[in-house]
Design a protein around this motif. Structure first.
Motif, PDB file in Angstrom:
ATOM      1  N   TRP A 408     -14.331  -0.806   6.285  1.00 39.16           N
ATOM      2  CA  TRP A 408     -15.208  -1.160   7.406  1.00 39.16           C
ATOM      3  C   TRP A 408     -16.266  -0.096   7.658  1.00 39.16           C
ATOM      4  CZ3 TRP A 408     -15.788   1.985  11.558  1.00 39.16           C
ATOM      5  CH2 TRP A 408     -14.731   2.817  11.946  1.00 39.16           C
ATOM      6  N   ARG A 409     -15.981   1.144   7.239  1.00 35.96           N
ATOM      7  CA  ARG A 409     -16.956   2.209   7.469  1.00 35.96           C
ATOM      8  C   ARG A 409     -18.040   2.227   6.395  1.00 35.96           C
ATOM      9  NH1 ARG A 409     -20.442   4.613   8.458  1.00 35.96           N
ATOM     10  NH2 ARG A 409     -20.866   6.212   9.996  1.00 35.96           N
ATOM     11  N   GLY A 410     -17.693   1.762   5.167  1.00 31.51           N
ATOM     12  CA  GLY A 410     -18.649   1.783   4.071  1.00 31.51           C
ATOM     13  C   GLY A 410     -18.603   3.107   3.340  1.00 31.51           C
ATOM     14  N   TYR A 411     -17.466   3.380   2.700  1.00 29.07           N
ATOM     15  CA  TYR A 411     -17.250   4.674   2.045  1.00 29.07           C
ATOM     16  C   TYR A 411     -16.679   4.447   0.651  1.00 29.07           C
ATOM     17  CZ  TYR A 411     -15.106   9.177   0.923  1.00 29.07           C
ATOM     18  OH  TYR A 411     -14.744  10.336   0.291  1.00 29.07           O
ATOM     19  N   GLY A 412     -16.956   5.376  -0.250  1.00 28.76           N
ATOM     20  CA  GLY A 412     -16.401   5.301  -1.595  1.00 28.76           C
ATOM     21  C   GLY A 412     -16.925   4.076  -2.327  1.00 28.76           C
ATOM     22  N   MET A 419     -20.287  -0.152   8.319  1.00 28.41           N
ATOM     23  CA  MET A 419     -21.114   0.551   9.295  1.00 28.41           C
ATOM     24  C   MET A 419     -22.236   1.322   8.609  1.00 28.41           C
ATOM     25  SD  MET A 419     -19.844   2.991  12.416  1.00 28.41           S
ATOM     26  CE  MET A 419     -20.997   3.571  13.671  1.00 28.41           C
ATOM     27  N   ASN A 420     -21.935   1.925   7.472  1.00 28.96           N
ATOM     28  CA  ASN A 420     -22.954   2.649   6.727  1.00 28.96           C
ATOM     29  C   ASN A 420     -24.124   1.729   6.389  1.00 28.96           C
ATOM     30  OD1 ASN A 420     -24.293   4.567   5.227  1.00 28.96           O
ATOM     31  ND2 ASN A 420     -22.923   4.489   3.480  1.00 28.96           N
ATOM     32  N   GLY A 421     -23.805   0.571   5.831  1.00 32.10           N
ATOM     33  CA  GLY A 421     -24.852  -0.361   5.431  1.00 32.10           C
ATOM     34  C   GLY A 421     -25.641  -0.921   6.592  1.00 32.10           C
ATOM     35  N   GLU A 422     -24.957  -1.219   7.694  1.00 34.99           N
ATOM     36  CA  GLU A 422     -25.651  -1.798   8.849  1.00 34.99           C
ATOM     37  C   GLU A 422     -26.613  -0.797   9.488  1.00 34.99           C
ATOM     38  OE1 GLU A 422     -25.729  -4.837   9.605  1.00 34.99           O
ATOM     39  OE2 GLU A 422     -24.019  -5.642   8.507  1.00 34.99           O
ATOM     40  N   VAL A 423     -26.200   0.456   9.587  1.00 35.22           N
ATOM     41  CA  VAL A 423     -27.106   1.469  10.137  1.00 35.22           C
ATOM     42  C   VAL A 423     -28.320   1.636   9.233  1.00 35.22           C
ATOM     43  CG1 VAL A 423     -27.368   3.923  10.682  1.00 35.22           C
ATOM     44  CG2 VAL A 423     -25.318   2.696  11.414  1.00 35.22           C
ATOM     45  N   ASP A 424     -28.102   1.646   7.915  1.00 37.68           N
ATOM     46  CA  ASP A 424     -29.230   1.766   6.993  1.00 37.68           C
ATOM     47  C   ASP A 424     -30.173   0.563   7.082  1.00 37.68           C
ATOM     48  OD1 ASP A 424     -28.305   4.180   6.173  1.00 37.68           O
ATOM     49  OD2 ASP A 424     -27.585   3.530   4.205  1.00 37.68           O
ATOM     50  N   GLN A 425     -29.613  -0.616   7.380  1.00 42.75           N
ATOM     51  CA  GLN A 425     -30.457  -1.805   7.560  1.00 42.75           C
ATOM     52  C   GLN A 425     -31.418  -1.609   8.733  1.00 42.75           C
ATOM     53  OE1 GLN A 425     -30.076  -5.381   6.092  1.00 42.75           O
ATOM     54  NE2 GLN A 425     -29.465  -4.050   4.399  1.00 42.75           N
ATOM     55  N   MET A 437     -25.598  -4.329  14.954  1.00 39.52           N
ATOM     56  CA  MET A 437     -24.378  -3.994  15.674  1.00 39.52           C
ATOM     57  C   MET A 437     -23.470  -5.213  15.833  1.00 39.52           C
ATOM     58  SD  MET A 437     -24.350  -0.730  16.236  1.00 39.52           S
ATOM     59  CE  MET A 437     -25.047  -0.671  14.562  1.00 39.52           C
ATOM     60  N   ASP A 438     -24.061  -6.384  16.058  1.00 43.96           N
ATOM     61  CA  ASP A 438     -23.256  -7.605  16.151  1.00 43.96           C
ATOM     62  C   ASP A 438     -22.575  -7.901  14.818  1.00 43.96           C
ATOM     63  OD1 ASP A 438     -24.021  -7.893  18.768  1.00 43.96           O
ATOM     64  OD2 ASP A 438     -25.535  -9.442  18.379  1.00 43.96           O
ATOM     65  N   SER A 439     -23.320  -7.761  13.748  1.00 45.71           N
ATOM     66  CA  SER A 439     -22.772  -8.001  12.410  1.00 45.71           C
ATOM     67  C   SER A 439     -21.668  -7.000  12.094  1.00 45.71           C
ATOM     68  CB  SER A 439     -23.885  -7.902  11.364  1.00 45.71           C
ATOM     69  OG  SER A 439     -23.366  -8.053  10.065  1.00 45.71           O
ATOM     70  N   LEU A 440     -21.885  -5.746  12.469  1.00 48.20           N
ATOM     71  CA  LEU A 440     -20.890  -4.701  12.225  1.00 48.20           C
ATOM     72  C   LEU A 440     -19.601  -4.972  12.976  1.00 48.20           C
ATOM     73  CD1 LEU A 440     -19.818  -1.950  11.329  1.00 48.20           C
ATOM     74  CD2 LEU A 440     -21.152  -0.909  13.200  1.00 48.20           C
ATOM     75  N   GLU A 441     -19.715  -5.309  14.259  1.00 50.98           N
ATOM     76  CA  GLU A 441     -18.517  -5.548  15.066  1.00 50.98           C
ATOM     77  C   GLU A 441     -17.683  -6.693  14.481  1.00 50.98           C
ATOM     78  OE1 GLU A 441     -17.232  -6.578  19.699  1.00 50.98           O
ATOM     79  OE2 GLU A 441     -19.329  -6.159  19.191  1.00 50.98           O
ATOM     80  N   LYS A 442     -18.348  -7.749  14.066  1.00 48.65           N
ATOM     81  CA  LYS A 442     -17.634  -8.894  13.496  1.00 48.65           C
ATOM     82  C   LYS A 442     -16.922  -8.492  12.207  1.00 48.65           C
ATOM     83  CE  LYS A 442     -18.436 -13.709  12.011  1.00 48.65           C
ATOM     84  NZ  LYS A 442     -17.895 -13.589  10.650  1.00 48.65           N
ATOM     85  N   TYR A 443     -17.645  -7.830  11.315  1.00 44.89           N
ATOM     86  CA  TYR A 443     -17.069  -7.465  10.019  1.00 44.89           C
ATOM     87  C   TYR A 443     -15.944  -6.442  10.167  1.00 44.89           C
ATOM     88  CZ  TYR A 443     -16.698  -5.276   5.424  1.00 44.89           C
ATOM     89  OH  TYR A 443     -16.217  -4.763   4.245  1.00 44.89           O
TER      90      TYR A 443
END
Length: 454
Positions: A408-412, A419-425, A437-443
């Motif tokens: 869920w964090r977007g690591y490795g 979360m990594n990908g959504e912030v970069d978006q 943020m809505d997409s992140l919370e759901k995923y």
């Protein structure tokens, strides 16, 4: 009567002699303790342990420590195997699932919950309670390896080092701009003013040549700011992704550095450059990331400019300084045949025998005596204020590790998602803040729900 008395006296002497010679509580004759103890030491059961390391670059260091351990414990032999991180986790995960993992192995803090929940990790709490003097260690980082509760749960791995995040800054750029260096009391407003002042188009071609800051969506870039704003991104049980208002404010402030203030480049503009090289290459004047980057900074900067470190700036809702960090650990496989010997090895690898030369530049020894030494502080090298890192180890140390954290964090292997990908978006202008943020919370909650159902 005298004859019977004499007979009893003789029997007493004989019996006493027998007791003294062969009827001690331990069954050993007097005068034989030292010889038998020495013989017992030589006749201890020989034990073979396998140790997996996820740091191939530390193979010589680890082998040096293993040789010293085996010299002190000749009945225990350690077989070392080193693997690069990506192949390490796929290999050891498959072995653990098959019940054939190594006796001892490096364990990430972010994997402790997942591995402990699956029964792969040996509970170390009794060992810790009986053998560890907590005054000798940075115990604030112990919570990261507790399960199931991070405050009261048992320890399922033991740290040998820990890391935290710091604000790196280019002193030469600050001097040229006439700015005071960052302080521990720096606020978001003071930071933003400096970042704007340090963002320059040096040749007036309409394109930024020097950025005030470098940010992208990785955990060490984001979470420290959240905690310095008294924010949380998970519920108290760490089973649900639930960003509070303070956390959302922190992420909004950070993404606005790129989207609105233009003091940090878009991540897509930096493609082809290792993210950890952008600050030492002189592209950005400031950067928040892990203390483990100190060595990389030294190697790339190589005297080209003066630089230092400070703490992460305090947010609008700051209440107390909070460090974001975690330990690097060693764990025991739950099905090992030799837990006691494995623990003896861990104690050796994490205690006073692991001297400063066995750590990289930004790793902090969990054993305090090594950390506070002049050798670790390295005041003759940059940064010359590494003591700031030690101060953070005495604070409350938070992190966001859960089961399936990497997903869920977007690591490795999940880098660029979660979360990594959504912030970069947001930073790249592909999504609005609310959309991401809505997409992140759901995923994230889909991942966590699945993780905690099993």
């Amino acid at each position: 009567m005298k004859r019977w008395a004499g007979l009893f006296f003789v029997l007493f002497i004989l019996v006493s002699g027998c007791v003294q010679a062969s009827e001690r509580p331990d069954g050993k004759p007097n005068g034989q303790d030292n010889n038998n103890q020495s013989q017992a030491a030589n006749e201890q059961e020989e034990v073979q342990l396998t140790y997996f390391s996820r740091y191939p670059e530390m193979e010589k260091t680890n082998q040096r420590l293993i040789d010293a351990f085996e010299e002190k414990n000749p009945h225990i032999q350690i077989e070392l195997k080193s693997y690069a991180p990506l192949s390490y986790w796929s290999k050891i995960s498959a072995m653990a699932a098959a019940g054939s993992a190594p006796d001892v192995f490096d364990m990430n803090s972010d994997f402790v919950d997942e591995w402990a929940s699956k029964g792969f990790l040996y509970n170390l709490q009794d060992f810790v309670d009986n053998d560890i003097n907590k005054e000798d260690y940075f115990t604030s980082v112990f919570d990261a390896v507790r399960y199931p509760d991070k405050e009261t749960g048992d320890m399922y791995a033991f740290p040998y080092a820990w890391v935290t995040t710091v604000l790196y800054y280019n002193k030469d750029m600050f001097d040229e701009a006439g700015l005071e260096y960052p302080t521990k009391e720096w606020t978001w407003d003071e930071f933003l003013h400096a970042a704007q002042t340090l963002t320059l188009d040096t040749n007036n071609d309409g394109r930024t040549d020097q950025y005030g800051f470098w940010l992208y969506g990785r955990y060490a870039h984001i979470e420290p700011w959240i905690y310095q704003n008294d924010g949380l991104i998970l519920n108290n049980e760490k089973t649900e992704f639930a960003m509070d208002d303070n956390a959302r404010e922190a992420v909004k402030f950070l993404t606005n550095l790129t989207a609105e203030h233009k003091v940090s480049p878009k991540p897509m503009e930096m493609q082809g450059t290792n993210q950890s090289d952008i600050f030492p290459l002189g592209t950005a004047a400031m950067w928040v990331d892990g203390s483990w980057n100190i060595e990389n900074n030294r190697n790339i900067i190589n005297g080209q400019f003066d630089w230092g470190i400070s703490t992460v700036p305090r947010g609008n809702n700051w209440k107390e300084d909070v460090a974001y960090g975690w330990p690097d650990n060693i764990a025991i496989f739950n099905e090992t045949d030799h837990p006691q010997e494995a623990w003896e090895f861990i104690k050796f690898m994490t205690g006073k025998e692991r001297t400063v030369e066995n750590y990289t530049g930004g790793q902090v020894p969990v054993f305090k005596e090594a950390a506070i030494s002049d050798e670790w502080l390295e005041k003759d090298k940059l940064p010359d204020n590494k003591s700031i890192i030690l101060e953070q180890g005495e604070l409350v140390v938070r992190n966001s590790f859960t089961r399936n954290w990497a997903e869920w964090r977007g690591y490795g292997t999940a880098e660029g998602s979660g979360m990594n990908g959504e912030v970069d978006q947001i930073l790249d202008g592909k999504k609005t803040f609310d959309e991401a943020m809505d997409s992140l919370e759901k995923y994230a909650n889909e991942v966590l729900e699945q993780a905690y159902q099993n």
